[in-house]
Design an enzyme around this catalytic site. Sequence first.
Site, mmCIF file in Angstrom:
data_model
loop_
_atom_site.group_PDB
_atom_site.id
_atom_site.type_symbol
_atom_site.label_atom_id
_atom_site.label_comp_id
_atom_site.label_asym_id
_atom_site.label_seq_id
_atom_site.Cartn_x
_atom_site.Cartn_y
_atom_site.Cartn_z
ATOM 1 N N CYS A 2 0.830 -1.212 0.000
ATOM 2 C CA CYS A 2 0.000 0.000 0.000
ATOM 3 C C CYS A 2 0.862 1.260 0.000
ATOM 4 O O CYS A 2 1.989 1.255 0.499
ATOM 5 C CB CYS A 2 -0.866 0.035 1.247
ATOM 6 S SG CYS A 2 -1.835 -1.451 1.476
ATOM 7 N N ARG A 32 4.625 0.800 -6.134
ATOM 8 C CA ARG A 32 4.666 -0.076 -4.964
ATOM 9 C C ARG A 32 3.755 -1.286 -5.132
ATOM 10 O O ARG A 32 3.878 -2.258 -4.407
ATOM 11 C CB ARG A 32 4.234 0.713 -3.711
ATOM 12 C CG ARG A 32 5.185 1.823 -3.359
ATOM 13 C CD ARG A 32 4.612 2.711 -2.283
ATOM 14 N NE ARG A 32 4.488 2.048 -1.001
ATOM 15 C CZ ARG A 32 5.461 1.908 -0.120
ATOM 16 N NH1 ARG A 32 6.651 2.388 -0.403
ATOM 17 N NH2 ARG A 32 5.264 1.306 1.023
ATOM 18 N N TRP A 79 -2.862 -2.632 -1.608
ATOM 19 C CA TRP A 79 -2.394 -3.940 -2.075
ATOM 20 C C TRP A 79 -3.029 -4.943 -1.126
ATOM 21 O O TRP A 79 -2.693 -4.985 0.055
ATOM 22 C CB TRP A 79 -0.872 -3.988 -2.021
ATOM 23 C CG TRP A 79 -0.259 -5.201 -2.615
ATOM 24 C CD1 TRP A 79 -0.028 -5.433 -3.938
ATOM 25 C CD2 TRP A 79 0.254 -6.343 -1.910
ATOM 26 N NE1 TRP A 79 0.580 -6.656 -4.099
ATOM 27 C CE2 TRP A 79 0.761 -7.242 -2.879
ATOM 28 C CE3 TRP A 79 0.318 -6.714 -0.565
ATOM 29 C CZ2 TRP A 79 1.323 -8.458 -2.541
ATOM 30 C CZ3 TRP A 79 0.888 -7.927 -0.228
ATOM 31 C CH2 TRP A 79 1.384 -8.782 -1.216
ATOM 32 N N ASN A 105 -1.224 1.345 5.862
ATOM 33 C CA ASN A 105 -0.328 0.394 5.204
ATOM 34 C C ASN A 105 0.236 -0.500 6.290
ATOM 35 O O ASN A 105 0.726 0.000 7.302
ATOM 36 C CB ASN A 105 0.804 1.160 4.490
ATOM 37 C CG ASN A 105 1.910 0.243 4.001
ATOM 38 O OD1 ASN A 105 1.690 -0.937 3.770
ATOM 39 N ND2 ASN A 105 3.105 0.793 3.850
ATOM 40 N N GLY A 106 0.152 -1.833 6.089
ATOM 41 C CA GLY A 106 0.676 -2.758 7.093
ATOM 42 C C GLY A 106 -0.380 -3.795 7.428
ATOM 43 O O GLY A 106 -1.340 -3.990 6.675
ATOM 44 N N GLU A 511 18.937 -14.990 -10.106
ATOM 45 C CA GLU A 511 18.387 -13.656 -10.357
ATOM 46 C C GLU A 511 17.812 -13.563 -11.778
ATOM 47 O O GLU A 511 16.751 -12.964 -11.995
ATOM 48 C CB GLU A 511 19.479 -12.595 -10.123
ATOM 49 C CG GLU A 511 19.112 -11.175 -10.481
ATOM 50 C CD GLU A 511 17.904 -10.618 -9.729
ATOM 51 O OE1 GLU A 511 17.434 -11.250 -8.766
ATOM 52 O OE2 GLU A 511 17.406 -9.570 -10.144
ATOM 53 N N LYS A 515 13.941 -12.551 -12.364
ATOM 54 C CA LYS A 515 13.560 -11.393 -13.187
ATOM 55 C C LYS A 515 12.636 -11.842 -14.301
ATOM 56 O O LYS A 515 11.629 -11.208 -14.590
ATOM 57 C CB LYS A 515 14.839 -10.771 -13.756
ATOM 58 C CG LYS A 515 14.831 -9.337 -14.029
ATOM 59 C CD LYS A 515 14.847 -8.437 -12.809
ATOM 60 C CE LYS A 515 14.814 -9.076 -11.489
ATOM 61 N NZ LYS A 515 14.780 -8.339 -10.323
ATOM 62 N N GLU A 518 9.145 -12.904 -13.015
ATOM 63 C CA GLU A 518 8.458 -11.762 -12.423
ATOM 64 C C GLU A 518 7.739 -10.916 -13.481
ATOM 65 O O GLU A 518 6.606 -10.499 -13.274
ATOM 66 C CB GLU A 518 9.528 -10.923 -11.720
ATOM 67 C CG GLU A 518 9.058 -9.911 -10.751
ATOM 68 C CD GLU A 518 10.238 -9.210 -10.063
ATOM 69 O OE1 GLU A 518 11.398 -9.347 -10.508
ATOM 70 O OE2 GLU A 518 9.993 -8.514 -9.078
ATOM 71 N N HIS A 534 20.759 -33.847 -10.981
ATOM 72 C CA HIS A 534 20.178 -34.442 -9.772
ATOM 73 C C HIS A 534 18.662 -34.297 -9.740
ATOM 74 O O HIS A 534 18.058 -34.460 -8.686
ATOM 75 C CB HIS A 534 20.807 -33.810 -8.524
ATOM 76 C CG HIS A 534 22.283 -34.063 -8.429
ATOM 77 N ND1 HIS A 534 22.805 -35.312 -8.188
ATOM 78 C CD2 HIS A 534 23.345 -33.241 -8.589
ATOM 79 C CE1 HIS A 534 24.132 -35.246 -8.187
ATOM 80 N NE2 HIS A 534 24.481 -33.995 -8.435
ATOM 81 N N LYS A 633 6.547 -3.307 -4.882
ATOM 82 C CA LYS A 633 7.954 -2.898 -4.846
ATOM 83 C C LYS A 633 8.525 -3.042 -3.439
ATOM 84 O O LYS A 633 9.648 -3.465 -3.259
ATOM 85 C CB LYS A 633 8.057 -1.439 -5.305
ATOM 86 C CG LYS A 633 9.474 -0.896 -5.338
ATOM 87 C CD LYS A 633 10.254 -1.504 -6.467
ATOM 88 C CE LYS A 633 11.662 -0.981 -6.562
ATOM 89 N NZ LYS A 633 12.472 -1.864 -7.445
HETATM 90 O O1 M6R Z 1 13.582 -3.753 -0.908
HETATM 91 P P1 M6R Z 1 14.221 -5.114 -0.845
HETATM 92 O O2 M6R Z 1 15.495 -5.184 -1.569
HETATM 93 O O3 M6R Z 1 14.349 -5.612 0.571
HETATM 94 O O4 M6R Z 1 13.188 -6.070 -1.563
HETATM 95 C C1 M6R Z 1 13.326 -7.460 -1.521
HETATM 96 C C2 M6R Z 1 12.479 -8.121 -2.579
HETATM 97 O O5 M6R Z 1 11.121 -7.900 -2.313
HETATM 98 C C3 M6R Z 1 12.805 -7.618 -3.972
HETATM 99 O O6 M6R Z 1 14.157 -7.764 -4.265
HETATM 100 C C4 M6R Z 1 11.987 -8.358 -5.043
HETATM 101 O O7 M6R Z 1 12.368 -9.687 -5.086
HETATM 102 C C5 M6R Z 1 12.180 -7.677 -6.385
HETATM 103 N N1 M6R Z 1 10.939 -7.126 -6.824
HETATM 104 C C6 M6R Z 1 12.641 -8.571 -7.469
HETATM 105 O O8 M6R Z 1 12.785 -7.894 -8.671
#
Ligand code: M6R
Length: 638
Positions: A2, A32, A79, A105-106, A511, A515, A518, A534, A633
């Site tokens: 949020c 976000r 969110w 938010n929370g 990674e 990416k 995602e 394996h 985010k």
């Molecule tokens: O703000 P942070 O680096 O702690 O966030 C951690 C993850 O939520 C963040 O890296 C997430 O995996 C990314 N959206 C990936 O692209």
Amino acid sequence: MCGIIGYVGSAERDAPDAIDVLLEGLSELEYRGYDSAGVALANGTLDVHKAEGELEALTSSLSTESLRDPAVGIGHTRWSTHGPPTDENAHPHTDAEGRVAVVHNGIIENYQTLRDELAADGVTFESQTDTEVVPHLIARSLESGDGDDGDERYDSADHKRAFRRAIDRLEGSYAIAAVFEGEETVYATRKDSPLVLGIDDSDGGAVATDGSDAVAATDGDGSTGYFLASDVPAFIEYTDRVVYLEDEEFVRLDATGWTVSDSDGVPLEKPVQTVDWDAEDTGKSGYDHYMLKEIHEQPSSLRQCLRGRVNELQGTVTLEELDALVDREFASPVRFVACGTSYHAARYGASLLQRRGTPATATIASEFTTDRVPVADGSLVVGITQSGETADTLRALREAQTAGATTLAVTNTVGSSAARAADHALYIRAGPEIGVAATKTFASQQLSVSLLSAALTDRASHEEVQSLRRVPDQVQTVLDTSNARAIAAELVGAGAFFFIGRGLNYPVALEGALKFKEITYEHAEGFAAGELKHGPLALVTEDTPVFAIVTGDGEVARKTISNIKEVEARDAPVVVVTDGVSDVERYADYVLEIPETDERAAAVLANVQLQLIAYWVAHEMGRSIDKPRNLAKSVTVE
Ligand code: M6R
């Protein structure tokens, strides 16, 4: 997660309309992640508007002409956590009489208890959210005057006290803002969720409040007023002067000024800081997506990361902010904790330290706390978090601190919760990252942990420092010459996508897959190259392209080439990301080239090619690249 915005126009001039500030702020907070939005405007009465879906749905439901007068309001992008994204569940939430409107938010962990208690008092709930208990608690405090436990601190006409009283009942994490009928004031507080104040008054001093209820008054030289938000981009267009709120601090904004007080109501002096971004930093600069812009910003953000920290002539690394840390002895091992992309940077950092002979581990932050990983008194725990607000990482850092560890936050966000909670902070200096998919912040995390590993072990060869120095230019070369777009076009439509690497390239494989999944929504997995045989090899067919990262020509490269042969034998299309040293190209269907360098730096360059692959496949598939479905985010819940 949020996003919250609050605004009170300055008393001294023709301040912008609150509705404009709120909608612009919410649009800056879209990154976000959200699924509904709403605003509440206070101008004697309370005017609440909310809508499921994109901000556009809210905007088009508003008759903004009728909303021109109010100079005070709060807004929210939701969110979903409790209840689906619907108009009813969107914030702001109000009490039955519409006297107070609240955004949050929370997660309020004891909301069910509070809800049952309020329901027993006859309260009817309009939503399924945890948040709705808050306006009802505030209303009950207003109605009961000095409170049902006879606490005389509370007065029925006192919104501030009713607000505090309601907050006193909450358990969990929150950033909460409220506006009341009959008062042009915003009240807010936070606990384990971010909230920052923006100040555009004419005071201009370093410390802008003496704690009284009407301070920091304006003198009418063109100030716009006072802002409150989950993140600075929401108001950076108006001001770069900010006050970071700490947990359990309360803020009150009205047209004449702002005050911050602690949980007992004691006024606090808070420093006003200046953030070094401007509105342009948070725009798209002509790119179709923030993600592509941020990928292309990497040469410059990496230069910022290195600035003043490496000396090529002397072959040294200096991290001034960690002076007090680097000469100390820590109990073994150094423990990294992080989530998502930052966890991959943590793995990379732990591998770098191990290569220097310093035992190090990397653990997913939520597992670190779940498993109650024992932390030795006197050890060093490093939390990597670009936002500095990730709830899982914050909890891990706090628990480590309680266990006697020294904590270090490696973060992009000055003044963030992690930076303030940890004993030390190392800033990665990547600048604002708006795309939900982390790109430039990962590259800057990689360089930052490279610097950290050199500083902690007091060792960096001349060659290493030189290769670090060359990374920004080499990333530029990758960006200028990459054929990722053409390869992406060939691979769209495949059944699944696998990414493999060994050693320092293993976190890059993880990674690359994260990416890819995602933003394309396609099935993608990252594996240690040696693990394929394996189990995962069972999935490999001619319909599963395999991206293999092969750099240098040592044993690691040779073994990875053997793993490539295993997938080639199963007819999988092979894409290699390589510096060409090992001659791996002859086993590949497609080649993504990177400049030749040492293995540490190569892992940064290889990742850039995989960022581009993910971007161009998602682009080809017409995905929502900057705001992927279901993702946020900044993940401020555990
Ligand atoms: O703000 P942070 O680096 O702690 O966030 C951690 C993850 O939520 C963040 O890296 C997430 O995996 C990314 N959206 C990936 O692209």
